[in-house]
Motif scaffolding. Structure first.
Motif, PDB file in Angstrom:
ATOM      1  N   THR A  91       1.061  -7.852  10.117  1.00 39.65           N
ATOM      2  CA  THR A  91       0.914  -8.729   8.939  1.00 39.65           C
ATOM      3  C   THR A  91       2.247  -8.923   8.043  1.00 39.65           C
ATOM      4  O   THR A  91       1.968  -9.582   7.399  1.00 39.65           O
ATOM      5  CB  THR A  91      -0.065  -7.758   7.912  1.00 39.65           C
ATOM      6  OG1 THR A  91       0.619  -6.367   7.625  1.00 39.65           O
ATOM      7  CG2 THR A  91      -1.402  -7.458   8.602  1.00 39.65           C
ATOM      8  N   LEU A  98      -0.677  -2.512   2.186  1.00 41.97           N
ATOM      9  CA  LEU A  98      -1.915  -2.357   3.400  1.00 41.97           C
ATOM     10  C   LEU A  98      -2.735  -1.214   2.690  1.00 41.97           C
ATOM     11  O   LEU A  98      -4.131  -1.202   2.964  1.00 41.97           O
ATOM     12  CB  LEU A  98      -1.061  -1.776   4.575  1.00 41.97           C
ATOM     13  CG  LEU A  98      -0.565  -2.746   5.305  1.00 41.97           C
ATOM     14  CD1 LEU A  98       0.437  -2.119   6.547  1.00 41.97           C
ATOM     15  CD2 LEU A  98      -1.426  -4.057   5.866  1.00 41.97           C
ATOM     16  N   THR A 121      -5.058  -6.772   2.415  1.00 45.70           N
ATOM     17  CA  THR A 121      -4.018  -7.735   2.615  1.00 45.70           C
ATOM     18  C   THR A 121      -4.297  -8.822   1.495  1.00 45.70           C
ATOM     19  O   THR A 121      -5.214  -9.040   0.894  1.00 45.70           O
ATOM     20  CB  THR A 121      -4.258  -8.569   4.062  1.00 45.70           C
ATOM     21  OG1 THR A 121      -5.518  -9.130   4.118  1.00 45.70           O
ATOM     22  CG2 THR A 121      -3.984  -7.553   5.295  1.00 45.70           C
TER      23      THR A 121
END
Length: 346
Positions: A91, A98, A121
């Motif tokens: 990510t 997170l 996210t």
């Protein structure tokens, strides 16, 4: 007294920092899913989901033999460490954004089939199969993400829990099966499963389990009263399986309950010792008759939630259970190449 069985395994090498990850993962994701980027906002705390943040639920299985438990520790091989390492790589988000939270903090050497965790996210996914494949591609083979799904903003892996199911395996033969060495406790004493079941029944109900809780550094203000809904003792050949379900468990509570049942199974103690030790509300009373059972026989089997809170938000991508690969045989291609079946196939 119950003897402790130390873990005999080499330490797991630490993976390279997620910041050192190359571009392969992001390319893999781009091939399978389109990212819908939204304005990122910092995730504050465990419970509140900031505006424009998306929450995702994972079901995780792991062999805990080589890991120092679930809880994140910098540069130490824990389950959370490796999950975050993979997520950061995929990510490109930091730990704070997170906000990975697990349903339970399993100890060193404890295994799981149904651990649950959530992360957040600042963007959404149109599908989850690619991030699922990328996660398992980056994780050590002892850790596997079994399922990924979108989660409601109010879902919380830990505080939304309805119940948890733990299983403890005992190998009850004179000679230990080496293939069970890291996955079951070995008792060379012939155990009496009927006496163990009678004793286990005393745990069922709402009790103060102070006598079965070890002190933990991060305990804070403990709530020692828990509800046990079932405690089953099942004989499966040489394996004796103890499975307990409850609304929650104190630190090392399951291993301490198992330790007492082992003493009852050896017929060193009567089954009605259980209510007496529960009533004492003193860990020292249990310590007089049993030590904590070793961790390698313990499994977190499932974490259960109300069905309503597990319903994904409207418009969410389908749940990913992993990709199944198929080998497709083309008869037309085989015939065109002039190949024929052996006579034995006709």
């Amino acid at each position: 007294m119950l003897g402790l069985a130390p873990l005999r395994s080499a330490p797991l090498p630490i993976r390279a920092s997620a910041t050192a990850c190359g571009r392969n993962t992001s390319q893999q994701l781009a091939n399978g899913c389109q990212l819908s980027l939204l304005a990122p906002e910092a995730a504050e705390g465990d419970t509140a989901l900031p505006e424009n943040m998306h929450k995702w639920r994972m079901v995780i299985a792991y062999d805990g033999t080589k890991f120092k438990g679930w809880q994140y520790q910098p540069s130490i091989p824990t389950i959370q460490y490796f999950l975050e390492d993979a997520l950061i790589c995929i990510t490109k988000l930091d730990r704070k954004k997170l906000c990975l939270v697990g349903a339970g903090r399993t100890d060193t050497g404890v295994h799981a089939w149904g651990q649950v965790a959530h992360f957040t996210t600042p963007f959404s996914y149109s599908c989850l199969s690619s991030i699922h494949s990328a996660m398992n591609g980056l994780l050590p083979p002892e850790i596997r993400v079994r399922e990924i799904s979108a989660a409601r903003p109010e879902f919380h892996a830990r505080s939304s829990t309805k119940s948890k199911v733990y299983r403890y395996k005992i190998y009850n033969e004179a000679i230990m099966d080496p293939f069970h060495n890291h996955y079951a406790y070995h008792s060379a004493y012939k155990l009496n499963p009927h006496a163990m079941q009678e004793a286990a029944n005393y745990f069922v109900g709402i009790h103060d389990f102070t006598s079965f809780a070890n002190a933990a550094h991060n305990d804070g203000e403990r709530r020692p009263t828990k509800k046990i809904t079932r405690f089953d003792v099942t004989e499966m050949g040489a394996v004796l399986q103890l499975e307990v379900e409850g609304t929650g468990f104190l630190y090392r509570q399951v291993r301490n309950m198992v330790a007492l049942l082992l003493q009852v199974g050896k017929e060193a103690l009567p089954p009605d010792i259980v209510p007496a030790i529960i009533a004492a509300r003193d860990r020292k009373e249990l310590a007089k008759v049993a030590l904590s059972a070793p961790p390698h026989g313990l499994y977190l089997m499932s974490v259960n939630y109300d069905e309503e809170i597990l319903k994904p938000p409207e418009g969410s991508p389908p749940i990913s259970f992993g990709r199944t690969h198929h080998l497709r045989f083309s008869w037309f291609r085989t015939v065109n190449r002039g190949l024929s079946w052996p006579a034995s196939f006709c």
